[in-house]
Design a protein around this motif. Sequence first.
Motif, PDB file in Angstrom:
ATOM      1  N   THR A 128      20.355  13.890  -9.923  1.00  0.00           N
ATOM      2  CA  THR A 128      20.041  13.767 -10.920  1.00  0.00           C
ATOM      3  C   THR A 128      18.703  14.186 -11.753  1.00  0.00           C
ATOM      4  OG1 THR A 128      18.014  11.927 -10.996  1.00  0.00           O
ATOM      5  CG2 THR A 128      20.330  11.197 -11.492  1.00  0.00           C
ATOM      6  N   GLY A 129      18.465  15.834 -11.127  1.00  0.00           N
ATOM      7  CA  GLY A 129      18.322  16.867 -11.709  1.00  0.00           C
ATOM      8  C   GLY A 129      16.826  16.977 -12.923  1.00  0.00           C
ATOM      9  N   ARG A 130      16.268  15.252 -12.144  1.00  0.00           N
ATOM     10  CA  ARG A 130      14.327  15.141 -12.134  1.00  0.00           C
ATOM     11  C   ARG A 130      13.559  16.085 -11.017  1.00  0.00           C
ATOM     12  NH1 ARG A 130      15.131   8.959 -12.519  1.00  0.00           N
ATOM     13  NH2 ARG A 130      12.870   9.297 -12.381  1.00  0.00           N
ATOM     14  N   LEU A 131      13.337  17.442 -10.865  1.00  0.00           N
ATOM     15  CA  LEU A 131      13.250  18.439 -10.185  1.00  0.00           C
ATOM     16  C   LEU A 131      11.211  18.057  -9.955  1.00  0.00           C
ATOM     17  CD1 LEU A 131      15.319  21.656 -10.727  1.00  0.00           C
ATOM     18  CD2 LEU A 131      15.545  19.013  -9.168  1.00  0.00           C
ATOM     19  N   ALA A 132      11.004  18.360 -10.808  1.00  0.00           N
ATOM     20  CA  ALA A 132       9.610  17.615 -10.910  1.00  0.00           C
ATOM     21  C   ALA A 132       8.952  16.538 -10.089  1.00  0.00           C
ATOM     22  CB  ALA A 132       8.786  17.765 -12.340  1.00  0.00           C
ATOM     23  N   GLU A 133       9.696  15.653 -10.425  1.00  0.00           N
ATOM     24  CA  GLU A 133       9.224  14.426  -9.575  1.00  0.00           C
ATOM     25  C   GLU A 133       9.208  14.055  -8.841  1.00  0.00           C
ATOM     26  OE1 GLU A 133      10.702  10.782 -11.621  1.00  0.00           O
ATOM     27  OE2 GLU A 133      11.172  12.028 -13.517  1.00  0.00           O
ATOM     28  N   ALA A 134      11.101  14.729  -8.219  1.00  0.00           N
ATOM     29  CA  ALA A 134      11.654  14.987  -6.446  1.00  0.00           C
ATOM     30  C   ALA A 134      10.470  15.270  -6.142  1.00  0.00           C
ATOM     31  CB  ALA A 134      12.510  15.400  -6.808  1.00  0.00           C
ATOM     32  N   ALA A 135      10.217  16.879  -6.328  1.00  0.00           N
ATOM     33  CA  ALA A 135       8.957  16.925  -5.411  1.00  0.00           C
ATOM     34  C   ALA A 135       8.054  16.940  -5.141  1.00  0.00           C
ATOM     35  CB  ALA A 135       8.367  18.706  -6.306  1.00  0.00           C
ATOM     36  N   GLU A 136       7.407  15.751  -6.817  1.00  0.00           N
ATOM     37  CA  GLU A 136       5.740  15.648  -6.367  1.00  0.00           C
ATOM     38  C   GLU A 136       5.926  13.978  -5.369  1.00  0.00           C
ATOM     39  OE1 GLU A 136       3.505  12.524  -8.702  1.00  0.00           O
ATOM     40  OE2 GLU A 136       4.736  13.058  -9.706  1.00  0.00           O
TER      41      GLU A 136
ATOM     42  N   GLY B 105       0.926  -1.084  -0.340  1.00  0.00           N
ATOM     43  CA  GLY B 105       0.052   0.001  -0.185  1.00  0.00           C
ATOM     44  C   GLY B 105       0.701   1.127  -0.250  1.00  0.00           C
ATOM     45  N   ARG B 106       0.524   2.740  -0.556  1.00  0.00           N
ATOM     46  CA  ARG B 106       1.690   3.451  -0.405  1.00  0.00           C
ATOM     47  C   ARG B 106       1.205   4.186   0.548  1.00  0.00           C
ATOM     48  NH1 ARG B 106      -2.026   8.136  -1.540  1.00  0.00           N
ATOM     49  NH2 ARG B 106      -0.160   9.045  -2.782  1.00  0.00           N
ATOM     50  N   HIS B 107       0.580   4.048   1.607  1.00  0.00           N
ATOM     51  CA  HIS B 107       0.791   4.694   3.408  1.00  0.00           C
ATOM     52  C   HIS B 107       1.732   3.859   3.989  1.00  0.00           C
ATOM     53  CE1 HIS B 107      -1.723   8.107   1.813  1.00  0.00           C
ATOM     54  NE2 HIS B 107      -2.775   7.126   1.501  1.00  0.00           N
ATOM     55  N   ALA B 108       1.845   2.569   3.144  1.00  0.00           N
ATOM     56  CA  ALA B 108       3.173   1.708   4.344  1.00  0.00           C
ATOM     57  C   ALA B 108       4.554   2.151   4.733  1.00  0.00           C
ATOM     58  CB  ALA B 108       3.347   0.442   3.790  1.00  0.00           C
ATOM     59  N   THR B 109       5.384   2.278   5.779  1.00  0.00           N
ATOM     60  CA  THR B 109       5.915   2.616   6.159  1.00  0.00           C
ATOM     61  C   THR B 109       7.629   2.088   5.400  1.00  0.00           C
ATOM     62  OG1 THR B 109       5.396   2.866   8.657  1.00  0.00           O
ATOM     63  CG2 THR B 109       7.990   2.359   8.007  1.00  0.00           C
ATOM     64  N   ASP B 110       7.775   0.925   4.949  1.00  0.00           N
ATOM     65  CA  ASP B 110       8.668   0.831   3.798  1.00  0.00           C
ATOM     66  C   ASP B 110       8.128   1.433   2.407  1.00  0.00           C
ATOM     67  OD1 ASP B 110       9.465  -0.791   6.225  1.00  0.00           O
ATOM     68  OD2 ASP B 110       8.907  -2.749   4.788  1.00  0.00           O
ATOM     69  N   THR B 111       6.956   1.479   2.113  1.00  0.00           N
ATOM     70  CA  THR B 111       7.290   1.919   0.748  1.00  0.00           C
ATOM     71  C   THR B 111       7.244   3.804   0.931  1.00  0.00           C
ATOM     72  OG1 THR B 111       5.324   0.232   0.826  1.00  0.00           O
ATOM     73  CG2 THR B 111       5.129   2.621  -1.230  1.00  0.00           C
ATOM     74  N   LEU B 112       6.897   4.593   2.040  1.00  0.00           N
ATOM     75  CA  LEU B 112       7.372   5.623   2.307  1.00  0.00           C
ATOM     76  C   LEU B 112       8.663   6.299   2.028  1.00  0.00           C
ATOM     77  CD1 LEU B 112       4.545   6.838   4.491  1.00  0.00           C
ATOM     78  CD2 LEU B 112       4.083   7.299   1.984  1.00  0.00           C
ATOM     79  N   LEU B 113       9.015   5.557   2.940  1.00  0.00           N
ATOM     80  CA  LEU B 113      10.858   5.858   3.271  1.00  0.00           C
ATOM     81  C   LEU B 113      11.299   5.555   1.724  1.00  0.00           C
ATOM     82  CD1 LEU B 113      11.258   3.593   6.741  1.00  0.00           C
ATOM     83  CD2 LEU B 113      11.767   6.315   5.776  1.00  0.00           C
ATOM     84  N   THR B 114      11.197   4.320   1.164  1.00  0.00           N
ATOM     85  CA  THR B 114      11.377   3.463  -0.506  1.00  0.00           C
ATOM     86  C   THR B 114      11.374   4.924  -1.472  1.00  0.00           C
ATOM     87  OG1 THR B 114      11.167   1.496  -0.501  1.00  0.00           O
ATOM     88  CG2 THR B 114      11.625   2.440  -2.320  1.00  0.00           C
ATOM     89  N   ARG B 115      10.217   5.706  -0.981  1.00  0.00           N
ATOM     90  CA  ARG B 115       9.784   6.646  -2.225  1.00  0.00           C
ATOM     91  C   ARG B 115      10.821   7.784  -1.997  1.00  0.00           C
ATOM     92  NH1 ARG B 115       3.675   9.804  -2.351  1.00  0.00           N
ATOM     93  NH2 ARG B 115       4.521  10.705  -5.101  1.00  0.00           N
ATOM     94  N   ALA B 116      11.281   8.489  -0.462  1.00  0.00           N
ATOM     95  CA  ALA B 116      11.482   9.208   0.225  1.00  0.00           C
ATOM     96  C   ALA B 116      13.203   8.535  -0.791  1.00  0.00           C
ATOM     97  CB  ALA B 116      11.988   9.613   1.874  1.00  0.00           C
ATOM     98  N   ARG B 117      13.953   7.673  -1.041  1.00  0.00           N
ATOM     99  CA  ARG B 117      15.059   7.457  -0.911  1.00  0.00           C
ATOM    100  C   ARG B 117      15.099   7.975  -2.836  1.00  0.00           C
ATOM    101  NH1 ARG B 117      19.774   6.314   1.243  1.00  0.00           N
ATOM    102  NH2 ARG B 117      19.403   5.495   3.505  1.00  0.00           N
ATOM    103  N   LEU B 118      14.049   7.327  -3.400  1.00  0.00           N
ATOM    104  CA  LEU B 118      13.547   8.073  -4.807  1.00  0.00           C
ATOM    105  C   LEU B 118      13.776   9.204  -5.118  1.00  0.00           C
ATOM    106  CD1 LEU B 118      13.046   7.491  -7.723  1.00  0.00           C
ATOM    107  CD2 LEU B 118      10.357   6.813  -7.454  1.00  0.00           C
ATOM    108  N   ALA B 119      12.789   9.782  -4.433  1.00  0.00           N
ATOM    109  CA  ALA B 119      12.887  11.286  -4.097  1.00  0.00           C
ATOM    110  C   ALA B 119      14.067  11.763  -4.022  1.00  0.00           C
ATOM    111  CB  ALA B 119      11.717  12.334  -3.706  1.00  0.00           C
ATOM    112  N   ALA B 120      15.143  11.182  -3.271  1.00  0.00           N
ATOM    113  CA  ALA B 120      16.290  12.249  -3.251  1.00  0.00           C
ATOM    114  C   ALA B 120      17.244  12.516  -4.629  1.00  0.00           C
ATOM    115  CB  ALA B 120      17.290  11.612  -2.568  1.00  0.00           C
ATOM    116  N   ALA B 121      17.657  10.957  -5.134  1.00  0.00           N
ATOM    117  CA  ALA B 121      17.983  10.115  -5.944  1.00  0.00           C
ATOM    118  C   ALA B 121      17.515  11.178  -7.264  1.00  0.00           C
ATOM    119  CB  ALA B 121      17.770   8.770  -6.470  1.00  0.00           C
ATOM    120  N   CYS B 122      15.815  11.646  -7.332  1.00  0.00           N
ATOM    121  CA  CYS B 122      15.374  12.325  -9.224  1.00  0.00           C
ATOM    122  C   CYS B 122      16.035  13.925  -8.476  1.00  0.00           C
ATOM    123  CB  CYS B 122      14.007  12.439  -8.958  1.00  0.00           C
ATOM    124  SG  CYS B 122      13.094  10.456  -9.278  1.00  0.00           S
ATOM    125  N   ARG B 123      16.576  13.912  -7.082  1.00  0.00           N
ATOM    126  CA  ARG B 123      17.019  15.750  -7.158  1.00  0.00           C
ATOM    127  C   ARG B 123      18.251  15.282  -7.508  1.00  0.00           C
ATOM    128  NH1 ARG B 123      20.088  17.067  -3.028  1.00  0.00           N
ATOM    129  NH2 ARG B 123      19.139  15.377  -2.151  1.00  0.00           N
TER     130      ARG B 123
END
Length: 310
Positions: free
Chosen positions: A175-183, A155-173
């Motif tokens: 690599t210059g994928r700023l709109a994705e990172a902010a989302e 599920g999208r609100h599970a702790t592991d899911t959210l922590l993975t999303r935070a890692r993805l946000a940092a990686a997108c930032r």
Amino acid sequence: MAVLARNRDRRTVVDTLLSLVVSLSTAAWRAVSRLLLPDLPVEASGPDGAGPPERTAALERALAECAEQRGQDHPDTIAARNNLAGRYAATGRRDAALAQFERALDDAVRVLGEQHPLTEVIRENLALCHEDAARFAEAAHHWQLLLDQRTARLGRHATDTLLTRARLAAACRRTGRLAEAAEHYRGVLEQHSAFSAEEVEAWRLGLALTLRRAGRADEAREQLRTVLSQRSRRLGARHPRTLAVHHQLGLAYAHAGRPEEAARVLREAYLRCLAAAGDPDVRLLSLRIRRDLAAAYRAAGRARDAAALY
């Protein structure tokens, strides 16, 4: 009989080493994440007195023996390769770690399937290893796959899911994928109550940096003000980590071409630094803030105030 005993002892060693991956796959996400952080201290010796070279050699032997006895495609061999890769990463051998993690992942996907828990553990370790090697595009690829899998499974609100999303946000930032990172940052922050104050503040700072790079200066400053308020309450206004954010807020005004506001914020930060001058970290920060405050004064046409700082 002696030969049989030696073989039995060797199997015991191999099985003990392989059991490490079980704890890795069932531990909390934070414990997994700490495995490959670049500032992870490496112990001089383990509880058994073995130093890093001996522990690495033991894992290398475990992999070789497992491959010989059980085959390259056996799950235990794949787990042993993951463990060896983690050891290489923890001792700074990043290229060797990446090579072993990549092979372990390929084998796990082929033999066990994409959804197997061991495959997920190896992919996460590989993503962390890519981050450690500053290969953020590759890391983002694996974090995205993990996010999709965990969203579907947990599920999208599970702790592991959210922590993975935070890692993805940092990686997108990175690599210059700023709109994705902010989302992604905003998606995690919407569920911030599940996490520690330190984690939430780190994600807000990541979002602030993303927004600033995307030219959304007002929104970036709002995030910085939020973190400054939170850290002031939690750590105190004169704590080095609070003052660092205070400094960044002043610089955000300066970069936006608003020197008077930059000078106001930086002067407040500088005075707080002076009040906490006994802290060596604060002393170093105060020199930087004084330099930037002088620059803000000059940009605002207040040359006399700038000169008074020196």
